[in-house]
Design a protein around this motif. Structure first.
Motif, PDB file in Angstrom:
ATOM      1  N   PHE A   1       0.817  -1.210   0.000  1.00  0.00           N
ATOM      2  CA  PHE A   1       0.000   0.000   0.000  1.00  0.00           C
ATOM      3  C   PHE A   1       0.851   1.260   0.000  1.00  0.00           C
ATOM      4  CE2 PHE A   1      -3.141  -2.977   1.739  1.00  0.00           C
ATOM      5  CZ  PHE A   1      -4.185  -2.691   0.901  1.00  0.00           C
ATOM      6  N   GLN A   2       0.131   2.380  -0.120  1.00  0.00           N
ATOM      7  CA  GLN A   2       0.801   3.674  -0.241  1.00  0.00           C
ATOM      8  C   GLN A   2       1.552   4.085   1.021  1.00  0.00           C
ATOM      9  OE1 GLN A   2      -1.845   6.857  -1.181  1.00  0.00           O
ATOM     10  NE2 GLN A   2      -0.251   8.375  -1.153  1.00  0.00           N
ATOM     11  N   ASP A   3       0.827   4.123   2.124  1.00  0.00           N
ATOM     12  CA  ASP A   3       1.408   4.670   3.342  1.00  0.00           C
ATOM     13  C   ASP A   3       1.935   3.518   4.185  1.00  0.00           C
ATOM     14  OD1 ASP A   3       2.074   5.832   5.652  1.00  0.00           O
ATOM     15  OD2 ASP A   3       0.145   6.771   6.049  1.00  0.00           O
TER      16      ASP A   3
ATOM     17  N   ALA B   1       0.638   3.184   7.749  1.00  0.00           N
ATOM     18  CA  ALA B   1      -0.748   2.746   7.915  1.00  0.00           C
ATOM     19  C   ALA B   1      -0.915   1.279   7.560  1.00  0.00           C
ATOM     20  CB  ALA B   1      -1.670   3.594   7.044  1.00  0.00           C
ATOM     21  N   SER B   2      -0.048   0.753   6.695  1.00  0.00           N
ATOM     22  CA  SER B   2      -0.270  -0.621   6.256  1.00  0.00           C
ATOM     23  C   SER B   2       0.475  -1.621   7.125  1.00  0.00           C
ATOM     24  CB  SER B   2       0.117  -0.779   4.792  1.00  0.00           C
ATOM     25  OG  SER B   2       1.490  -0.590   4.632  1.00  0.00           O
ATOM     26  N   LEU B   3       1.249  -1.152   8.092  1.00  0.00           N
ATOM     27  CA  LEU B   3       1.896  -2.067   9.028  1.00  0.00           C
ATOM     28  C   LEU B   3       1.239  -1.885  10.387  1.00  0.00           C
ATOM     29  CD1 LEU B   3       5.604  -1.332   8.063  1.00  0.00           C
ATOM     30  CD2 LEU B   3       4.133  -3.088   7.148  1.00  0.00           C
ATOM     31  N   ASP B   4       0.802  -2.992  10.966  1.00  0.00           N
ATOM     32  CA  ASP B   4       0.135  -2.926  12.262  1.00  0.00           C
ATOM     33  C   ASP B   4       1.109  -2.374  13.304  1.00  0.00           C
ATOM     34  OD1 ASP B   4      -1.093  -3.377  14.679  1.00  0.00           O
ATOM     35  OD2 ASP B   4      -2.024  -5.246  14.036  1.00  0.00           O
ATOM     36  N   PRO B   5       0.786  -1.201  13.900  1.00  0.00           N
ATOM     37  CA  PRO B   5       1.741  -0.592  14.830  1.00  0.00           C
ATOM     38  C   PRO B   5       2.018  -1.445  16.053  1.00  0.00           C
ATOM     39  CG  PRO B   5      -0.385   0.524  14.912  1.00  0.00           C
ATOM     40  CD  PRO B   5      -0.432  -0.418  13.755  1.00  0.00           C
TER      41      PRO B   5
END
Lengths: 303, 693
Positions: B459-461, B464-468
């Protein structure tokens, strides 16, 4: 089927073949025990459990026995924590009460927060009919007078069926949290990491368990910590009114209620039970705080 | 110490704005550390740098708009009058009158509850004693000046009724309302699409012509600067590191950072075989600057002297200064000695056999007439359908093994919707999606899981696409666990190494990494199951230029080595140029043009592709200024109500020059993509080739 270049792997494998797998569970556990607070809380809680369950086995007096030669006696070698007006040994009843309160408090907290997390996240993730049904149930339980129902059901709870009591208490504690969880789940569902997991083929139940719930961890840990005290207090109130845990069985709540009347001239009847409750809740709070910090990736723990 | 003053061209005119030794600190953190420049009337100064270089803070300090806790020192002279430390009343009289500012986000710069015309009139009346009627009249004139159609009517509209491009024009109108001497533009086109950006830049140029104002243009886009600026100031870590005329800085760069920045920008005029040169590492944090030159840790030419002291911005040639101890050695004609340039990872891999012809390779993804309409509903209790958004309206393409298809288009053209439809692996509303030879309409849940194994997404961001809340190990290992692997440890370590990360970092959380590293983690996750097709949704658009190049090279290199196919969705045509073998251009839910990258970029046939390509700036002042720009009128029509016939006809430059008889066809008949030359096709009735790059 293509493969990643083997020579590259061989070269890499040479220096990375050691070490444990740094999965989340391990990292969180490591960070939890790395803090003094976490270790202290865990030790206190373990100590309380040990005292409550192993203590009475080594102690000559049982909580049902009464010493008719010692009424309202201060602590002595024979009665470590002194005796009550009835001649009951304070140490024995306090330990018995701590057993009940620890189990009731912790179980109710875990069950109610667990139900809140499960219901809220399922409703928020699937939406549609699942959501409407679950939220309807939550609303229904919110408008029911919890105290009345528990009072009506108290004959059922008599006779040591404490597990049913735990379930009943938990049943009236989860609704508000589940609504918060639902709202937050709806937001998390739109995040790209949830989409990424979905497109990876992870089933919905696992997405909820692996991505949604951990991201609500701070909320849930705080909620559970608060619920421990809430459950113990509710149980106390119920016992006070003659519902809940009944004599000859005792709970910390009941002991504190009784002891408060004699606290001024016989402090041992009150302070040992109250101290046990304070230590328990303090330990739970310490564990909760450290767990929240350990789960929070922003915290500077040693990973 | 001569803390860098980018001295103006020796024309003798007094500068309008002179900034000297400007320093800004937030607490103990120095954000701007001695910036200086001068701007003369009618001159455009480009201030370029990556995010965190301090360019926005410096300009806010000039305007006196920083919060109170910011400590500002130095000198800001407007017509020789000191602005730093001037009373607020005096500053307020200057702001919007002699000096005005244009911000990046035009939505938050306009008050949502007032009409645009009233806001413009207010800006006029604050500084000029004119009647209400006269001010309203002036507002309409200004809107007309910045090219807003029907200005009298549009002046009565509210900001939310304006599109992004129109809002930015309204902001420009407001900025020039009082005939300012200096306009400071902070990333004025960053939030806009390229065709709109081209329009806004034209408006900016005409605003300069009209008012004769000096413009300070702050941007990270080297192409924009190349096209419009007279002089350039390159900023890094809160300081100017190179300054000079635009040709000197671009063609005779004397600072390795400038050279690196120019080498890492994807260019429309360089193909897939020209690798980008990324800059190692990432910019230093303002709170922890290295003792010497702040660029030293990333610099390919660093020598021990660099780590000792920070070189001042000193003049290296008339009107050209650089802050580098080796700027004298960096020769005139050749930008960097070749041995100092880190060889790029993309492109040539000796062991890779030349690809087989396209026809001989298997099709991994086939999309045929894909349709996705979103219903527009009204009412809370009784929902009724009031319209349809034609998000994707009959899109067809295919991707073969080892091939990268770039799907490009402006925001709102339906490219992300198309991508999500493909990823759902469900029966589409209409049309067919065939992944690895299996029709998604006929997939059982078990089959779908099997397909997902070979189809991955980035994904772009990356944040945002990696679970924090997951460690990098768990993130990269998730697809492995999902598809039944048990011992993920060694494999995750290998994957991290493959994307250029330390395996020891597996125990960290995503937030401990920089943007580029996070995107590498996302790539590692996508590669975990050795997929055949990876769908990339704007994978580099959230990254800084110098970081972006590294990720593009990584993706291109992996595709070549591992034989991956990519569906690469992006709005940045220059990025796509560097990675795609084939390109599909989308407009309003349909494909306008599709074909080999060299053909589409070299000789586009659809008028939209031509306009789009001509709007992308090239970071080369000579080339950029020679290019002919095809400006499109207006904005993208609403996908809820697309025009009849050809969807592009309302903005089409070709449509305007057609005869009435020819136009009938455009209005009545919707053009389909027809192959014109080999597999190069365009959906235009009157397509013809035109070179625009």
């Amino acid at each position: 089927m293509m493969t990643l270049p083997e020579e590259e792997f061989a070269e890499v494998a040479a220096d990375v073949g050691h070490g444990r797998v740094p999965s989340r569970t391990r990292v969180v556990a490591g960070r939890f025990f790395a803090t003094g607070q976490g270790r202290l809380g865990f030790a206190l809680l373990a100590l309380m459990f040990l005292l409550a369950f192993a203590g009475p086995l080594l102690y000559p007096w049982s909580y049902t026995e009464m010493d008719f030669s010692a009424f309202m006696q201060p602590p002595s070698p024979a009665h470590w924590f002194g005796t009550l007006q009835t001649g009951s040994d304070v140490f024995a009843v306090t330990m018995r009460g701590a057993q009940k309160s620890l189990i009731v408090g912790l179980l109710v907290a875990v069950v109610s927060t667990g139900v809140a997390a499960a219901v809220g996240s399922v409703a928020g993730y699937f939406l549609g009919w699942t959501d409407r049904t679950l939220m309807w149930v939550a609303d229904l339980l919110l408008v029911l007078p919890a105290f009345l129902i528990l009072a009506i059901m108290s004959p059922l709870l008599a006779g040591g069926r404490w597990l049913l009591f735990v379930i009943m208490l938990a049943l009236f504690l989860w609704m508000v949290t589940s609504k918060i969880v639902r709202g937050m789940t709806k937001a998390i569902k739109e995040r790209e990491y949830v989409k990424a997991a979905r497109f990876m083929g992870v089933p919905p139940a696992k997405i909820i368990y692996r991505h949604v719930i951990p991201n609500l961890a701070s909320l849930l840990v705080v909620d559970a910590t608060l619920n421990v005290s809430a459950a113990i207090l509710t149980e106390t109130t119920l016992s006070y009114f003659g519902f809940g845990i009944q004599p000859p069985d005792v709970s910390l709540g009941g002991l504190i209620a009784d002891g408060s009347r004699t606290a001024l001239y016989a402090p041992w009847t009150f302070w040992f039970a109250a101290g046990g409750l304070v230590v328990t809740i303090l330990a739970v709070n310490l564990v909760g705080d450290s767990l929240r910090d350990a789960l929070d990736p922003g915290g500077r723990g040693s990973a | 110490m001569t803390t860098g003053t980018a001295t103006g061209t020796a024309t003798g005119t007094a500068p309008v704005l002179e900034v000297r030794d400007l320093e800004v600190r937030f607490g103990d953190v120095p954000v701007v550390r001695g910036v200086g420049y001068t701007v003369e009337p009618g001159e455009v100064l480009g201030v370029v740098g990556e995010s965190g270089a301090g360019k926005s803070v410096a300009s806010l300090a000039v305007m006196g708009l920083l919060p109170r806790h910011a400590k500002v020192s130095g000198s800001v002279l407007l017509h020789g009058r000191e602005l730093l430390g001037a009373p607020e009343k005096e500053l307020a009289a200057v702001r919007g009158d002699t000096m005005s500012m244009i911000f990046q986000d035009p939505l938050s710069a306009l008050t949502p509850v007032y009409r645009v015309g009233d806001q413009l009139a207010e800006a006029v009346r604050v500084h000029q004693r004119v009647s209400r009627e006269r001010a309203a009249e002036r507002a309409v004139e200004l809107l007309d000046l910045v090219g807003i159609p029907n200005p009298r009517q549009r002046a009565r509209a509210f900001p939310h009724e304006f599109s992004g491009g129109m809002r930015q024009r309204a902001m420009i109108a407001m900025a020039i309302a009082n005939d300012p001497d200096v306009i400071i533009c902070d990333e004025p086109t960053t939030a806009l699409d390229v065709t709109i950006q081209a329009q806004v830049l034209e408006v900016l140029k005409s605003a300069r012509r009209e008012t004769g104002a000096a413009i300070v243009l702050i941007t990270h886009d080297l192409g924009v600067v190349a096209g419009i600026a007279d002089r350039v100031l390159v900023m890094y870590a809160g300081r100017g590191v190179e300054a000079g005329t635009v040709r000197d800085v671009y063609h005779r760069s004397r600072m390795p950072y400038t050279i690196g920045l120019l080498g890492s920008v994807p260019r429309l005029d360089a193909g897939r075989d020209v690798p980008l040169v990324p800059i190692d590492g990432s910019p230093p944090s303002a709170a922890a600057l290295p003792p010497g030159c702040p660029f030293e840790p990333r610099c390919p030419m660093a020598i021990p002297a660099c780590a000792r002291a920070e070189p001042p911005l000193a003049e290296v040639a008339p009107g050209h200064s650089a802050a580098c101890v080796r700027s004298g050695e960096i020769g005139e004609p050749r930008p960097v000695p070749p041995e100092d340039v880190p060889t790029a990872a993309a492109g040539a891999y000796p062991g890779v056999p030349p690809p087989r012809p396209r026809e001989g390779r298997a099709v991994v993804l086939e999309v045929d007439g894909l349709v996705k309409h979103h219903p527009l509903t009204k009412g809370a209790v009784f929902r009724r359908r009031v319209g349809t958004v034609h998000a994707v309206d009959g899109v067809s393409f295919d991707i073969r093994e080892g091939e990268t298809l770039g799907l490009v288009g402006e925001s709102g053209c339906g490219k992300t919707t198309a991508l999500m439809e493909i990823l759902e692996l469900a029966r589409p509303e209409r049309g067919r999606v065939v992944v690895f030879g299996r029709d998604t309409a006929a997939l059982t849940p078990h089959d779908r899981l099997a397909v997902r194994r070979h189809l991955q997404v980035v994904f772009q961001d990356p944040l945002a696409s990696l679970d924090p809340r997951m460690t990098v190990h768990d993130i990269v290992g998730e697809p492995l666990v999902t598809h039944g692997y048990t011992d993920t440890g060694p494999r995750v370590r290998r994957l991290l190494r493959l994307v250029g990360l330390e395996p020891a970092h597996a125990a960290r959380y995503p937030q401990d990494f920089s943007g580029g590293q996070r995107q590498r983690i996302a790539v590692a996750r996508a590669l975990a199951l050795e997929p055949k097709l990876i769908v990339l949704d704007e994978p580099v658009s959230a990254l800084d230029v110098s970081i972006q190049a590294g990720v593009i090279n990584l993706l291109a290199g992996l595709a070549d080595r591992l034989g991956l196919s990519y569906l690469f969705v992006a709005h940045d045509l220059a990025v796509v140029r560097h990675i795609a073998h084939r390109v599909a251009v989308m407009y309003l839910g349909r494909i306008a043009e599709i074909g080999g990258a060299d053909q589409v970029y070299g000789a586009p046939m659809h008028p939209y592709t031509q306009a789009l390509l001509s709007a992308v700036p090239i970071p080369d002042p000579d080339k950029e200024r020679r290019r002919r720009r095809i400006l499109l009128d207006g904005d993208l029509p609403s996908p809820a109500d697309p025009p009849s016939g050809c969807r592009f006809r309302t903005r089409c430059p070709k449509f305007k020059v057609l005869t009435d008889a020819q136009r009938v066809r455009c209005v009545e008949e919707e053009p389909a993509v027809r192959p014109l030359e080999g597999d190069h096709g365009a959906s235009c009735h009157y397509a013809e080739k035109l070179g625009v790059v």
